[in-house]
Enzyme design. Structure first.
Site, PDB file in Angstrom:
ATOM      1  CB  THR A 147       9.755  -9.509 -13.238  1.00 25.53           C
ATOM      2  OG1 THR A 147      10.617  -9.111 -14.304  1.00 25.53           O
ATOM      3  CG2 THR A 147       9.370 -10.966 -13.376  1.00 25.53           C
ATOM      4  CG  HIS A 188       1.467  -6.836   5.069  1.00 25.73           C
ATOM      5  ND1 HIS A 188       1.626  -6.322   6.324  1.00 25.73           N
ATOM      6  CD2 HIS A 188       1.723  -5.817   4.218  1.00 25.73           C
ATOM      7  CE1 HIS A 188       1.968  -5.037   6.230  1.00 25.73           C
ATOM      8  NE2 HIS A 188       2.037  -4.711   4.960  1.00 25.73           N
ATOM      9  CB  ALA A 210      -0.946  -0.007   1.194  1.00 26.84           C
ATOM     10  CB  THR A 211       4.308   2.068   1.164  1.00 24.98           C
ATOM     11  OG1 THR A 211       4.075   1.705   2.528  1.00 24.98           O
ATOM     12  CG2 THR A 211       5.239   3.258   1.103  1.00 24.98           C
ATOM     13  CD  GLN A 233      -4.582  -1.138   9.263  1.00 25.47           C
ATOM     14  OE1 GLN A 233      -5.222  -2.028   9.824  1.00 25.47           O
ATOM     15  NE2 GLN A 233      -3.277  -1.087   9.296  1.00 25.47           N
ATOM     16  CG  ASN A 263      -2.326   3.411  10.380  1.00 25.08           C
ATOM     17  OD1 ASN A 263      -2.961   4.335   9.883  1.00 25.08           O
ATOM     18  ND2 ASN A 263      -1.100   3.563  10.830  1.00 25.08           N
ATOM     19  CB  SER A 299      -1.521  -3.712   2.094  1.00 26.74           C
ATOM     20  OG  SER A 299      -0.306  -4.306   2.429  1.00 26.74           O
ATOM     21  CB  CYS A 316      11.273   5.658  17.693  1.00 30.88           C
ATOM     22  SG  CYS A 316      12.822   6.096  18.450  1.00 30.88           S
TER      23      CYS A 316
HETATM   24  N1  PLP Z   1      -1.779   2.646   4.744  1.00 30.89           N
HETATM   25  C1  PLP Z   1      -2.231   2.192   5.912  1.00 30.89           C
HETATM   26  C2  PLP Z   1      -3.516   2.724   6.462  1.00 30.89           C
HETATM   27  C3  PLP Z   1      -1.512   1.211   6.609  1.00 30.89           C
HETATM   28  O1  PLP Z   1      -1.954   0.771   7.780  1.00 30.89           O
HETATM   29  C4  PLP Z   1      -0.311   0.730   6.055  1.00 30.89           C
HETATM   30  C5  PLP Z   1       0.516  -0.254   6.762  1.00 30.89           C
HETATM   31  O2  PLP Z   1       0.749  -0.186   7.931  1.00 30.89           O
HETATM   32  C6  PLP Z   1       0.118   1.249   4.827  1.00 30.89           C
HETATM   33  C7  PLP Z   1      -0.647   2.196   4.199  1.00 30.89           C
HETATM   34  C8  PLP Z   1       1.385   0.754   4.181  1.00 30.89           C
HETATM   35  O3  PLP Z   1       1.146  -0.523   3.666  1.00 30.89           O
HETATM   36  P1  PLP Z   1       2.315  -1.493   3.208  1.00 30.89           P
HETATM   37  O4  PLP Z   1       2.905  -2.043   4.453  1.00 30.89           O
HETATM   38  O5  PLP Z   1       1.627  -2.540   2.380  1.00 30.89           O
HETATM   39  O6  PLP Z   1       3.277  -0.714   2.401  1.00 30.89           O
END
Ligand code: PLP
Length: 367
Positions: free
Chosen positions: A219, A182, A49-50, A160, A132, A180, A306
């Protein structure tokens, strides 16, 4: 995933292994699309998702610059993930104006403020489906209605929420949505961006072999995508059961903590939240100490971050109006699909015991 790892292949290869890999990717793409009510051709795979958030924000900004679209305002909520806030702030250097919408004390977006801030200059609005840190669900239909009034594009960070609550991109009328693997029990390292067929396509941020129509070349990681597809299928089949289970466990944990006389309160008040998610404030207890004491027994987190060795209060809690002292006493816990009632009962005893110890240490027991 194991089968794909045992027979590694490139989906772009012109032989039978390549064809099998391409077919596996197509099947996963169709399952993921179905989970969110999209067409398979509207799903782009990313590393998570990042990357999807970066592609949505920066790719649409690039699109606006290249098509000479005059809109230069980007609107984000104050509680967005850093994967939205950081690319948004980076875009200031390219001449975009970034406007941050406040949230109320429960962490829900202030829709009155949003409607004042979204105007004919607004290119894109980015609001997350679920937070999150707090689990708060944002009122996406209201957010979309406000964007549509002035023709702004709408991106939703669904990392989320997708796979945990029903989210249909057509019903919600979204232009873009990140997700995402995971976060829905799939493998880490893969995610995606929904790009509506009716919306402008983000300009690529990477250049290479032209995969995925060149919008996100590279890829494809076949085993990860297969795992993501399997996770999406399970999420679809278990959506209601998982949500019910999460709610039940969260209620049970709260009841047990009450039984053990742990004075805590949910910081999200009556806001709707992700099933199973709890964000609790225990007055007088440093959440960092609690997390450290429970490190090997209960997996909980604080909202603090942190940065360069300095512990800063989370931007989410600060946006909700909490001061440093209050926010240092907030911890979060997620009751997931694979947690059991027995684990929750045990976790409650550990948390209650740790709260007592932390209070003892800080001398706050008799205050
Ligand atoms: N956006 C939200 C709301 C998230 O909770 C997270 C992950 O903690 C991300 C984006 C980033 O996702 P990823 O870990 O798949 O890059």
């Amino acid at each position: 995933m194991f089968a794909a790892w045992s027979n590694p292949s490139n989906a772009g290869s012109p032989h039978i292994l390549g064809e099998l890999a391409a077919a596996s990717i197509a099947a996963a793409r169709a399952t993921i699309a179905e989970l969110i009510g999209a067409s398979a051709s509207e799903i782009l795979f990313t590393s998570g998702a990042t990357e999807a958030n970066n592609l949505a924000l920066m790719g649409i900004a690039r699109w606006a610059l290249e098509t000479r679209n005059a809109r230069r305002r980007i609107v984000v909520s104050a509680v967005e993930h850093k994967a939205v806030l950081e690319p948004a702030h980076w875009l200031k250097a390219l001449g975009f104006e970034v406007v941050v919408v406040p949230v109320d004390s429960r962490g829900a977006i202030d829709c009155a403020a949003l409607s004042m801030l979204v105007d004919e200059q607004t290119l894109l609005v980015s609001v997350m489906a679920a937070n999150n840190e707090t689990g708060v669900l944002q009122p996406m239909p209201d957010v979309v209605a406000i964007c549509r009034r002035s023709g702004a594009l709408i991106h939703c960070d669904g990392a989320q929420a997708v796979g945990k609550i029903p989210l249909d991109v057509v019903d919600l009328d979204l232009d873009y949505m990140s997700f995402s693997s995971h976060k829905m029990y799939g493998p880490a390292g893969v995610g995606g961006l929904y790009v509506s067929a009716a919306a402008p396509t983000p300009q690529p941020l990477h250049f290479g072999g032209g995969q995925q129509s060149g919008v996100r070349p590279g890829t494809e990681p076949v085993p990860l995508i297969i795992g993501f597809g399997a996770a999406a299928r399970l999420a679809r089949d278990r959506l209601d059961a998982d949500a019910g289970h999460g709610r039940l466990l969260a209620c049970r944990l709260l009841a047990k903590l009450d039984e053990y006389q742990v004075a805590c309160r949910r910081i999200t008040g009556d806001a709707p939240i992700l099933p199973g998610s709890l964000s609790l404030l225990v007055p007088g207890v440093e959440a960092d100490d609690l997390v450290a004491l429970l490190r090997t027994t209960v997996c909980i987190s604080t909202g603090s971050a942190c940065t360069a060795g300095q512990v800063l209060p989370s931007h989410v809690l600060t946006a909700m109006g909490m001061d440093k002292v209050e926010s240092s006493s907030v911890f979060r816990i997620y009751c997931g699909r694979y947690n059991t009632e027995a684990e929750i009962d045990l976790a409650a005893t550990f948390i209650a015991d740790a709260c007592l110890r932390v209070r003892h240490r800080s001398g706050r027991l008799h205050q």
